[in-house]
Design an enzyme around this catalytic site. Structure first.
Site, mmCIF file in Angstrom:
data_model
loop_
_atom_site.group_PDB
_atom_site.id
_atom_site.type_symbol
_atom_site.label_atom_id
_atom_site.label_comp_id
_atom_site.label_asym_id
_atom_site.label_seq_id
_atom_site.Cartn_x
_atom_site.Cartn_y
_atom_site.Cartn_z
ATOM 1 N N GLN A 70 0.825 -1.212 0.000
ATOM 2 C CA GLN A 70 0.000 0.000 0.000
ATOM 3 C C GLN A 70 0.856 1.258 0.000
ATOM 4 O O GLN A 70 1.924 1.308 0.616
ATOM 5 C CB GLN A 70 -0.906 -0.011 1.235
ATOM 6 C CG GLN A 70 -1.966 1.068 1.179
ATOM 7 C CD GLN A 70 -2.978 0.899 2.313
ATOM 8 O OE1 GLN A 70 -2.968 -0.097 3.010
ATOM 9 N NE2 GLN A 70 -3.829 1.874 2.485
ATOM 10 N N ASN A 124 -3.842 -17.522 5.534
ATOM 11 C CA ASN A 124 -3.286 -16.186 5.742
ATOM 12 C C ASN A 124 -2.460 -15.843 4.500
ATOM 13 O O ASN A 124 -1.461 -16.499 4.228
ATOM 14 C CB ASN A 124 -2.385 -16.193 6.988
ATOM 15 C CG ASN A 124 -1.787 -14.821 7.262
ATOM 16 O OD1 ASN A 124 -1.887 -13.930 6.435
ATOM 17 N ND2 ASN A 124 -1.174 -14.669 8.420
ATOM 18 N N TRP A 138 -0.282 -13.881 3.948
ATOM 19 C CA TRP A 138 1.135 -13.594 4.192
ATOM 20 C C TRP A 138 2.010 -14.839 4.011
ATOM 21 O O TRP A 138 3.217 -14.739 3.878
ATOM 22 C CB TRP A 138 1.335 -13.088 5.635
ATOM 23 C CG TRP A 138 0.843 -11.699 5.845
ATOM 24 C CD1 TRP A 138 0.373 -10.837 4.911
ATOM 25 C CD2 TRP A 138 0.788 -11.007 7.092
ATOM 26 N NE1 TRP A 138 0.015 -9.651 5.481
ATOM 27 C CE2 TRP A 138 0.260 -9.726 6.830
ATOM 28 C CE3 TRP A 138 1.125 -11.341 8.412
ATOM 29 C CZ2 TRP A 138 0.070 -8.772 7.828
ATOM 30 C CZ3 TRP A 138 0.935 -10.398 9.401
ATOM 31 C CH2 TRP A 138 0.409 -9.129 9.125
ATOM 32 N N CYS A 163 -6.889 0.227 1.132
ATOM 33 C CA CYS A 163 -6.519 -1.144 1.519
ATOM 34 C C CYS A 163 -7.626 -2.130 1.140
ATOM 35 O O CYS A 163 -7.372 -3.288 0.844
ATOM 36 C CB CYS A 163 -6.187 -1.233 3.004
ATOM 37 S SG CYS A 163 -7.566 -0.806 4.053
ATOM 38 N N HIS A 194 -7.048 -7.850 9.280
ATOM 39 C CA HIS A 194 -6.299 -8.426 8.164
ATOM 40 C C HIS A 194 -7.234 -9.395 7.422
ATOM 41 O O HIS A 194 -8.015 -10.090 8.061
ATOM 42 C CB HIS A 194 -5.083 -9.160 8.753
ATOM 43 C CG HIS A 194 -4.257 -9.914 7.772
ATOM 44 N ND1 HIS A 194 -3.684 -9.308 6.676
ATOM 45 C CD2 HIS A 194 -3.882 -11.221 7.728
ATOM 46 C CE1 HIS A 194 -2.987 -10.227 6.011
ATOM 47 N NE2 HIS A 194 -3.097 -11.388 6.619
#
Length: 638
Positions: free
Chosen positions: A102, A289, A291, A108, A265
């Site tokens: 970002q 997730n 990530w 977002c 998140h």
């Protein structure tokens, strides 16, 4: 705004849709820019593309915080990736989450949706077309495709990106030389009028614009009783599923709970399974997730002892299906730990795999226009009935063995168009919603005020809210229903898309009146039937304007004038009947009823045109009412 012009544009748009323009095979060219033709021109001339429709100038950045001459936009330069790095790439090694970091923009919500895109390559390449690069035939031009209010749109951009202090201002990749995400964000900003127009939103809005799907949101603190079944069906249909944990303060953003879940998140849901645990069937859910690390440490995590208690072959199977960042947890823990679930249901045109079951879907494009079709919600009984109305016939009930209730599942989604673009003018989302009514034994005509005074709704959107889209999942017995979409307050103008998704076969149609006129029999009158006082009045009036009156192209003689006079007297009776407050004027929705009482049945579009032509500030006086009826009679007599 020219109302009649707006109406003709609407007719033109519906004609193009009928010819297939806007389908995924034939996307609309945004601003009439054809990517292939423009690229060819640039390659042949040796010039890099510069987009006149979204120029590298301050207004493209924004209008408030990013307005021209604001502190945030001072010293901004627009640079091409070829000027920023020696080896710019469009996509390296496939699109991944780390390509989406970002920048200085509160979008977002959009980036979370772009991140979900990277999990589904087929959908990604619908939005980011193949074959684009900084190497082969590079001409400074790229294109992307988004779904917008019922149709696919192809957007062309040049690759000049806003740069401050040598860094990209907005989205960028972690590696710094990969540019598909920054160019995608620029195309989306162009679609919405500016970069700043993207500030603030929900991930579901991005989900929908990348897929043409329809989103639902569930608060997990009060889940529907059949949520497990809803998720199972959504996974079977290839839907995108996201979940998140609410943050209660800015300090919470990306804070990690003691069991290693990240607040604020976006996670995705990738599977469901029931396992035999100590003789009981336990429901598990698989969460990812994006990530790729930081995983749940509670029950059923990758290394937990619960796995020792189930059949080894089943355990092996469930573990083999997992990727990095994925973990299982019990369904009950999932409901306790997460705050919100978002499901983006994909439409059949996105899902080509025949193995996936999918919704049947119908799309309507409608308008709320002040005075003719913008009636406001049920709190406004005098005008509620003038809103557009749509009939749905639910034919087959769900085949769900667990459920005793005979009911049909369907989803209604109401979306207002182009509201982000209006922010520059200080406008924003209207508050919108819809209501459903049981529809028994009525002819297929637009229902009037009395119907709604005597019937209450059988279902409605959970709330009226100022979001781009309101969607609600409903279950009703087989039968006929009407859906009335509306803004909360009357007289709020907007275009909208109403989509109805049904699990089983159903029929839908817009309720509108057939256009017709009951002009009655022409009066048989001779001069002998006319009394002397009328003759002398006619002579006096005719003398003042020359011999006879003009009506359109023809002159009115005495007999014709007597016939017209009788009509005007009848029309005056109707006018007085509908001028409820005796003010000498009617509201435009009373005019609609008055025109019908005078024998003219008109559809929504004609009513819009009449209000635009004859009403002023939603008010019509007697003179304009008469002009309107004379014109209608002339049209129907031709």
């Amino acid at each position: 705004m020219d109302p009649a012009g707006g109406i003709s544009a609407t007719i033109y748009a519906s004609r193009l849709r009928a010819e297939g323009v806007g389908s995924k095979e034939q996307a609309v060219h945004f601003a009439n820019q054809d990517y292939e033709a423009l690229k060819q021109e640039c390659v042949e001339s040796g010039c890099l593309f510069e987009d006149p429709c979204f120029p590298a100038e301050p207004p493209s950045l924004g209008f408030k915080e990013l307005a021209p001459y604001s502190s945030k936009t001072r010293d901004v330069e627009w640079m091409r990736p070829t000027e920023l790095t020696d080896d710019p790439q469009f996509i390296v090694g496939g699109a991944t989450r780390t390509d989406i970091c970002q920048g200085a923009l509160g979008d977002c919500w959009l980036l979370a949706a772009i991140a979900s895109l990277t999990l589904n390559e087929k959908i990604l390449h619908r939005v980011v077309p193949h074959g684009q690069s900084f190497q082969d035939d590079y001409a400074g031009i790229f294109h992307f495709q988004f779904w917008q209010f019922g149709e696919w749109v192809d957007i062309v951009i040049d690759d000049r990106l806003p740069v401050k202090d040598g860094e990209l201002m907005f989205v960028h990749s972690a590696e710094g030389n990969e540019f598909w995400s920054a160019l995608l964000e620029k195309a989306y900003a162009k679609l919405n009028g500016s970069y700043e127009a993207l500030s603030g939103g929900s991930t579901t809005e991005g989900f929908e614009d990348f897929t043409g799907g329809v989103s639902e949101m569930y608060e997990l603190s009060k889940p529907p009783r059949d949520l497990y079944r809803i998720i199972a069906k959504a996974l079977d249909r290839g839907s995108l599923l996201g979940c998140s944990i609410d943050i209660t303060s800015a300090f919470d953003m990306e804070a990690v709970t003691f069991k290693k879940l990240v607040k604020g998140h976006a996670y995705s849901l990738t599977g469901l399974k029931e396992v035999d645990y100590h003789g009981n069937m336990t429901r598990l859910i698989r969460v990812r997730n994006p990530w790729g690390q930081v995983e749940w440490t509670g029950a059923w995590n990758d290394n937990s002892h619960e796995w020792d208690e189930i059949d080894p072959s089943e355990r092996e199977d469930l573990h083999l299906q997992m990727e990095d960042g994925e973990f299982w947890m019990s369904f009950s823990d999932f409901l306790r730990q997460f705050s919100r679930l978002e499901i983006c249901n994909l439409t059949p045109d996105v899902l080509s795999e025949d193995s996936l079951s999918h919704w049947n879907t119908t799309t309507y494009h409608g308008t709320w226009r002040r005075g003719s079709t913008a009636g406001g919600c049920r709190n406004h009984p005098n005008t509620f009935w003038i809103n557009p109305q749509y009939k749905i016939t639910l034919l087959e009930e769900d085949d769900d063995p667990e459920d005793d209730e005979v009911a049909c599942s369907f989803l209604v989604a109401l979306m207002q168009k182009d509201r982000r673009k209006s922010r520059r003018q200080g406008q924003d989302m209207h508050t919108i919603g819809f209501a459903l009514y049981e529809y028994r034994g009525c002819q297929n005509v637009h229902l009037k005020k009395n119907f709604f005074l005597s019937h209450s709704s059988c279902a409605r959107s959970e709330t009226f809210i100022n979001l781009r889209e309101v969607s609600t999942r409903l279950r009703l017995p087989p039968g006929e229903y009407i859906i009335v979409p509306s803004t909360f307050e009357p007289s709020k103008e907007a275009d909208f898309v109403l989509r109805v998704f049904t699990e089983k076969q159903a029929e839908t149609e817009e309720l509108d009146d057939e256009i017709s006129a009951d002009l009655g029999e022409d009066e048989e009158i001779t001069e002998d039937d006319i009394d002397d006082s009328f003759k002398s009045m006619f002579a006096q009036l005719a003398g003042e304007v020359g011999s006879g009156f003009k009506d359109g192209s023809a002159r009115l003689g005495l007999v014709e004038f007597q016939i017209l006079w009788n009509k005007i007297r009848n029309w005056l009776v109707i006018f007085r009947q509908f001028d409820l407050d005796k003010s000498g004027a009617m509201s435009s929705y009373e005019m609609r009823l008055a025109v019908e009482a005078a024998g003219f049945k008109l559809n929504n579009r004609l009513n819009q045109i009449l209000v635009a032509r004859y009403a002023e500030n939603e008010i019509i006086d007697f003179d304009n009412f008469i002009c309107c009826l004379v014109k209608l009679e002339a049209m129907f007599s031709e």
